[in-house]
Design a protein around this motif. Structure first.
Motif, PDB file in Angstrom:
ATOM      1  N   ARG A  63      -1.911  26.003 -15.794  1.00  0.00           N
ATOM      2  CA  ARG A  63      -3.838  25.987 -16.463  1.00  0.00           C
ATOM      3  C   ARG A  63      -3.542  27.011 -16.778  1.00  0.00           C
ATOM      4  NH1 ARG A  63      -8.827  28.127 -13.292  1.00  0.00           N
ATOM      5  NH2 ARG A  63      -7.715  29.871 -11.937  1.00  0.00           N
ATOM      6  N   MET A  64      -4.927  27.385 -18.060  1.00  0.00           N
ATOM      7  CA  MET A  64      -4.830  28.567 -19.142  1.00  0.00           C
ATOM      8  C   MET A  64      -6.569  28.539 -19.165  1.00  0.00           C
ATOM      9  SD  MET A  64      -4.208  27.602 -22.425  1.00  0.00           S
ATOM     10  CE  MET A  64      -5.043  28.907 -23.731  1.00  0.00           C
ATOM     11  N   ILE A  65      -6.918  30.308 -19.372  1.00  0.00           N
ATOM     12  CA  ILE A  65      -8.090  29.826 -19.457  1.00  0.00           C
ATOM     13  C   ILE A  65      -8.953  30.169 -20.627  1.00  0.00           C
ATOM     14  CG2 ILE A  65     -10.550  31.069 -18.869  1.00  0.00           C
ATOM     15  CD1 ILE A  65      -9.644  30.741 -15.682  1.00  0.00           C
ATOM     16  N   ALA A  66      -9.498  29.059 -21.367  1.00  0.00           N
ATOM     17  CA  ALA A  66     -10.820  30.056 -22.498  1.00  0.00           C
ATOM     18  C   ALA A  66     -11.821  29.876 -22.581  1.00  0.00           C
ATOM     19  CB  ALA A  66     -10.211  28.443 -23.856  1.00  0.00           C
ATOM     20  N   LEU A  67     -11.979  31.521 -23.052  1.00  0.00           N
ATOM     21  CA  LEU A  67     -13.871  32.158 -23.157  1.00  0.00           C
ATOM     22  C   LEU A  67     -14.512  31.264 -24.038  1.00  0.00           C
ATOM     23  CD1 LEU A  67     -12.811  35.263 -21.590  1.00  0.00           C
ATOM     24  CD2 LEU A  67     -14.203  33.205 -19.934  1.00  0.00           C
ATOM     25  N   ASN A  68     -14.866  30.052 -24.222  1.00  0.00           N
ATOM     26  CA  ASN A  68     -15.206  29.825 -25.604  1.00  0.00           C
ATOM     27  C   ASN A  68     -17.095  30.145 -25.360  1.00  0.00           C
ATOM     28  OD1 ASN A  68     -15.786  28.261 -27.865  1.00  0.00           O
ATOM     29  ND2 ASN A  68     -16.610  25.994 -27.117  1.00  0.00           N
ATOM     30  N   LYS A  69     -17.325  30.842 -26.500  1.00  0.00           N
ATOM     31  CA  LYS A  69     -18.802  30.834 -26.711  1.00  0.00           C
ATOM     32  C   LYS A  69     -18.260  32.660 -26.869  1.00  0.00           C
ATOM     33  CE  LYS A  69     -20.922  26.899 -25.843  1.00  0.00           C
ATOM     34  NZ  LYS A  69     -22.240  26.141 -25.446  1.00  0.00           N
ATOM     35  N   ALA A  70     -17.763  33.208 -27.370  1.00  0.00           N
ATOM     36  CA  ALA A  70     -17.082  34.923 -26.808  1.00  0.00           C
ATOM     37  C   ALA A  70     -17.884  35.190 -28.068  1.00  0.00           C
ATOM     38  CB  ALA A  70     -15.859  34.700 -27.199  1.00  0.00           C
ATOM     39  N   ASP A  71     -18.591  34.123 -28.996  1.00  0.00           N
ATOM     40  CA  ASP A  71     -19.287  35.159 -29.927  1.00  0.00           C
ATOM     41  C   ASP A  71     -21.171  35.370 -29.099  1.00  0.00           C
ATOM     42  OD1 ASP A  71     -19.378  32.512 -29.886  1.00  0.00           O
ATOM     43  OD2 ASP A  71     -21.540  32.319 -31.675  1.00  0.00           O
ATOM     44  N   LEU A  72     -21.445  34.721 -28.610  1.00  0.00           N
ATOM     45  CA  LEU A  72     -22.483  34.908 -27.779  1.00  0.00           C
ATOM     46  C   LEU A  72     -22.279  35.663 -26.790  1.00  0.00           C
ATOM     47  CD1 LEU A  72     -24.226  31.395 -27.918  1.00  0.00           C
ATOM     48  CD2 LEU A  72     -23.687  33.172 -29.524  1.00  0.00           C
ATOM     49  N   ALA A  73     -21.128  36.391 -26.542  1.00  0.00           N
ATOM     50  CA  ALA A  73     -21.354  37.024 -25.050  1.00  0.00           C
ATOM     51  C   ALA A  73     -20.950  38.386 -25.295  1.00  0.00           C
ATOM     52  CB  ALA A  73     -19.911  37.206 -24.652  1.00  0.00           C
ATOM     53  N   ASP A  74     -21.204  39.376 -24.261  1.00  0.00           N
ATOM     54  CA  ASP A  74     -21.067  40.565 -24.827  1.00  0.00           C
ATOM     55  C   ASP A  74     -19.384  41.429 -24.439  1.00  0.00           C
ATOM     56  OD1 ASP A  74     -20.873  43.391 -23.753  1.00  0.00           O
ATOM     57  OD2 ASP A  74     -22.191  43.687 -23.146  1.00  0.00           O
ATOM     58  N   SER A  75     -18.556  41.927 -26.060  1.00  0.00           N
ATOM     59  CA  SER A  75     -17.437  41.907 -26.217  1.00  0.00           C
ATOM     60  C   SER A  75     -17.092  42.583 -24.937  1.00  0.00           C
ATOM     61  CB  SER A  75     -16.858  42.370 -27.496  1.00  0.00           C
ATOM     62  OG  SER A  75     -18.027  43.404 -28.106  1.00  0.00           O
ATOM     63  N   ARG A  76     -17.420  43.700 -24.284  1.00  0.00           N
ATOM     64  CA  ARG A  76     -16.765  45.020 -23.835  1.00  0.00           C
ATOM     65  C   ARG A  76     -16.400  43.816 -21.907  1.00  0.00           C
ATOM     66  NH1 ARG A  76     -18.971  50.612 -21.287  1.00  0.00           N
ATOM     67  NH2 ARG A  76     -17.080  50.490 -20.037  1.00  0.00           N
ATOM     68  N   SER A  77     -17.461  43.210 -22.041  1.00  0.00           N
ATOM     69  CA  SER A  77     -17.233  42.052 -20.933  1.00  0.00           C
ATOM     70  C   SER A  77     -16.557  41.555 -21.000  1.00  0.00           C
ATOM     71  CB  SER A  77     -18.939  41.524 -20.440  1.00  0.00           C
ATOM     72  OG  SER A  77     -19.922  42.682 -19.811  1.00  0.00           O
ATOM     73  N   THR A  78     -16.557  40.452 -22.356  1.00  0.00           N
ATOM     74  CA  THR A  78     -15.273  39.456 -22.396  1.00  0.00           C
ATOM     75  C   THR A  78     -14.704  39.893 -22.101  1.00  0.00           C
ATOM     76  OG1 THR A  78     -16.917  37.723 -24.006  1.00  0.00           O
ATOM     77  CG2 THR A  78     -14.198  37.770 -24.004  1.00  0.00           C
ATOM     78  N   LYS A  79     -13.669  41.195 -22.366  1.00  0.00           N
ATOM     79  CA  LYS A  79     -12.355  41.949 -22.740  1.00  0.00           C
ATOM     80  C   LYS A  79     -11.935  42.084 -21.182  1.00  0.00           C
ATOM     81  CE  LYS A  79      -9.539  46.227 -24.142  1.00  0.00           C
ATOM     82  NZ  LYS A  79      -9.022  46.414 -23.112  1.00  0.00           N
ATOM     83  N   GLU A  80     -13.745  42.589 -20.192  1.00  0.00           N
ATOM     84  CA  GLU A  80     -12.972  42.536 -18.957  1.00  0.00           C
ATOM     85  C   GLU A  80     -12.697  41.281 -18.028  1.00  0.00           C
ATOM     86  OE1 GLU A  80     -16.289  44.555 -17.661  1.00  0.00           O
ATOM     87  OE2 GLU A  80     -16.267  46.325 -18.137  1.00  0.00           O
ATOM     88  N   TRP A  81     -13.216  40.128 -18.690  1.00  0.00           N
ATOM     89  CA  TRP A  81     -13.207  39.076 -18.138  1.00  0.00           C
ATOM     90  C   TRP A  81     -12.037  38.662 -18.481  1.00  0.00           C
ATOM     91  CZ3 TRP A  81     -14.868  36.823 -13.834  1.00  0.00           C
ATOM     92  CH2 TRP A  81     -15.682  36.583 -13.700  1.00  0.00           C
ATOM     93  N   LEU A  82     -11.272  38.626 -19.045  1.00  0.00           N
ATOM     94  CA  LEU A  82      -9.498  38.448 -20.048  1.00  0.00           C
ATOM     95  C   LEU A  82      -8.819  38.941 -19.026  1.00  0.00           C
ATOM     96  CD1 LEU A  82     -10.476  38.613 -23.944  1.00  0.00           C
ATOM     97  CD2 LEU A  82      -9.688  36.212 -22.255  1.00  0.00           C
ATOM     98  N   ASP A  83      -9.251  40.244 -18.952  1.00  0.00           N
ATOM     99  CA  ASP A  83      -8.041  40.867 -18.049  1.00  0.00           C
ATOM    100  C   ASP A  83      -7.953  41.079 -16.147  1.00  0.00           C
ATOM    101  OD1 ASP A  83      -7.410  42.957 -19.965  1.00  0.00           O
ATOM    102  OD2 ASP A  83      -9.427  44.578 -19.545  1.00  0.00           O
ATOM    103  N   TYR A  84      -9.220  40.742 -16.339  1.00  0.00           N
ATOM    104  CA  TYR A  84      -9.313  40.178 -14.502  1.00  0.00           C
ATOM    105  C   TYR A  84      -8.532  38.792 -14.896  1.00  0.00           C
ATOM    106  CZ  TYR A  84     -11.502  36.984 -10.890  1.00  0.00           C
ATOM    107  OH  TYR A  84     -11.869  36.709  -9.690  1.00  0.00           O
ATOM    108  N   PHE A  85      -8.145  37.192 -15.327  1.00  0.00           N
ATOM    109  CA  PHE A  85      -7.755  36.224 -15.378  1.00  0.00           C
ATOM    110  C   PHE A  85      -6.319  36.786 -15.519  1.00  0.00           C
ATOM    111  CE2 PHE A  85     -12.371  34.448 -17.125  1.00  0.00           C
ATOM    112  CZ  PHE A  85     -12.234  33.316 -15.904  1.00  0.00           C
ATOM    113  N   ARG A  86      -6.008  37.231 -16.413  1.00  0.00           N
ATOM    114  CA  ARG A  86      -4.485  37.943 -17.270  1.00  0.00           C
ATOM    115  C   ARG A  86      -4.339  38.866 -15.587  1.00  0.00           C
ATOM    116  NH1 ARG A  86      -6.191  39.779 -23.325  1.00  0.00           N
ATOM    117  NH2 ARG A  86      -6.120  37.840 -23.887  1.00  0.00           N
ATOM    118  N   GLY A  87      -5.117  39.015 -14.875  1.00  0.00           N
ATOM    119  CA  GLY A  87      -3.958  39.909 -13.384  1.00  0.00           C
ATOM    120  C   GLY A  87      -3.406  39.761 -12.762  1.00  0.00           C
TER     121      GLY A  87
END
Length: 306
Positions: A63-87
């Motif tokens: 499985r993979m995760i797609a964080l949708n509506k990233a245009d509505l989210a805090d970009s810094r937080s989105t990066k942190e979440w991507l790092d979290y999942f990839r970790g």
């Protein structure tokens, strides 16, 4: 994040319509047909929009995760979440299904995850076939909009109402990817009521089943605590803003002229303004879920070592 006083006022929200049980069965029955599961999350609430039932349902399926509506989210937080999942060893991408951002990255990642399965067929003398993916996610997270964007045409029924997609659909994306769309499913009980609250904020739960005045007041209280500058900018507050959510709602109503006879604020109209503008991103880029503290601290330590 919400303080203890705010948590006491959180309403109990439960929503598990009969068609969602049917959706769960549909997913379980068709899981064997796919090579990869794409779990679609709302980038504003990555933790709250993750269905804990899915891990048990899909088991060891890639499985993979797609964080949708990233245009509505805090970009810094989105990066942190991507790092979290990839970790955690989970492939993750940030996308905007409405504007089409991240589509190529999403398709490449899905094809890569499916490659071991598709190459196995060819190695056994079978004819090469497209990678088969299942898109899963809670209602109103943007599955239909994503498929429409990938397919380049309106293939899946999309609507800004939770629970619209009810039956499975196979949709061909180019020559290398086939997508199985499924209905969105919530879970029978929210162990943490703040999860249900955040789902209500973003529109994943039908607006007709909860106290909209209470939920809107709690949304404003949360924004007042975490993103006060957004409220000041959007609603032109001057001086100190009210700290109570209901008082904030009334203040917003006055700012926007939502008044009835006697100068009383039309709270229903004010609620509509707040919820609609928040969901459309007009209150700024906001992320309501933070990366788990222990993981955030570990990532910070790793950066310091580097």
């Amino acid at each position: 994040m919400m303080d203890n006083d705010t948590r006491k006022d959180i309403p109990t929200l439960q929503w598990f319509p009969g068609h969602m049980k049917k959706a769960q069965r549909l997913i379980e029955e068709n899981l064997k047909l796919v090579d990869v599961v794409i779990e679609l999350l709302d980038a504003r609430i990555p933790a709250s929009s993750a269905n804990p039932m899915l891990a048990e349902i899909i088991k060891d399926k890639p499985r993979m995760i797609a964080l949708n509506k990233a245009d509505l989210a805090d970009s810094r937080s989105t990066k942190e979440w991507l790092d979290y999942f990839r970790g955690q060893g989970i492939m993750a991408v940030a996308i905007d299904s409405v504007k089409g951002k991240g589509m190529k990255q999403l398709v490449r990642a899905a094809e890569e995850l499916a490659r071991p399965k598709t190459e196995k067929f060819v190695s056994k003398g079978a004819k090469a076939r497209a990678a088969r993916c299942m898109i899963l996610g809670i209602p109103n997270v943007g599955k239909s909009s994503l498929i429409n964007r990938l397919a380049g045409a309106v293939k899946a029924k999309a609507a800004n109402q939770p629970g619209v997609t009810r039956a499975k659909q196979w949709i061909k994306i180019g020559s290398n990817l086939d997508l199985l769309d499924t209905p969105g499913i919530l879970w029978p009980k929210f162990e943490d009521q703040t999860v249900g609250l955040k789902l209500a904020f973003t529109g994943a739960i039908n607006d007709d089943i909860y106290d909209r005045e209470q939920v809107t007041a709690l949304l404003l209280a949360s924004l007042r605590q975490n993103y006060p500058e957004r409220l000041v900018e959007r609603f032109k507050f001057k001086g100190e803003m009210p700290t109570d959510g209901l008082e904030l709602l009334e203040a917003v109503g006055r700012k926007r002229g939502c008044l009835v006879k006697g100068g009383i604020v039309d709270l229903e109209k004010a609620q509509n303004i707040v919820l609609n503008e928040f969901r459309a991103g007009k209150l700024g880029l906001v992320t309501l879920d933070g990366v788990p503290v222990d993981m955030a601290e570990q990532q910070e330590e790793e950066k310091n070592i580097e």
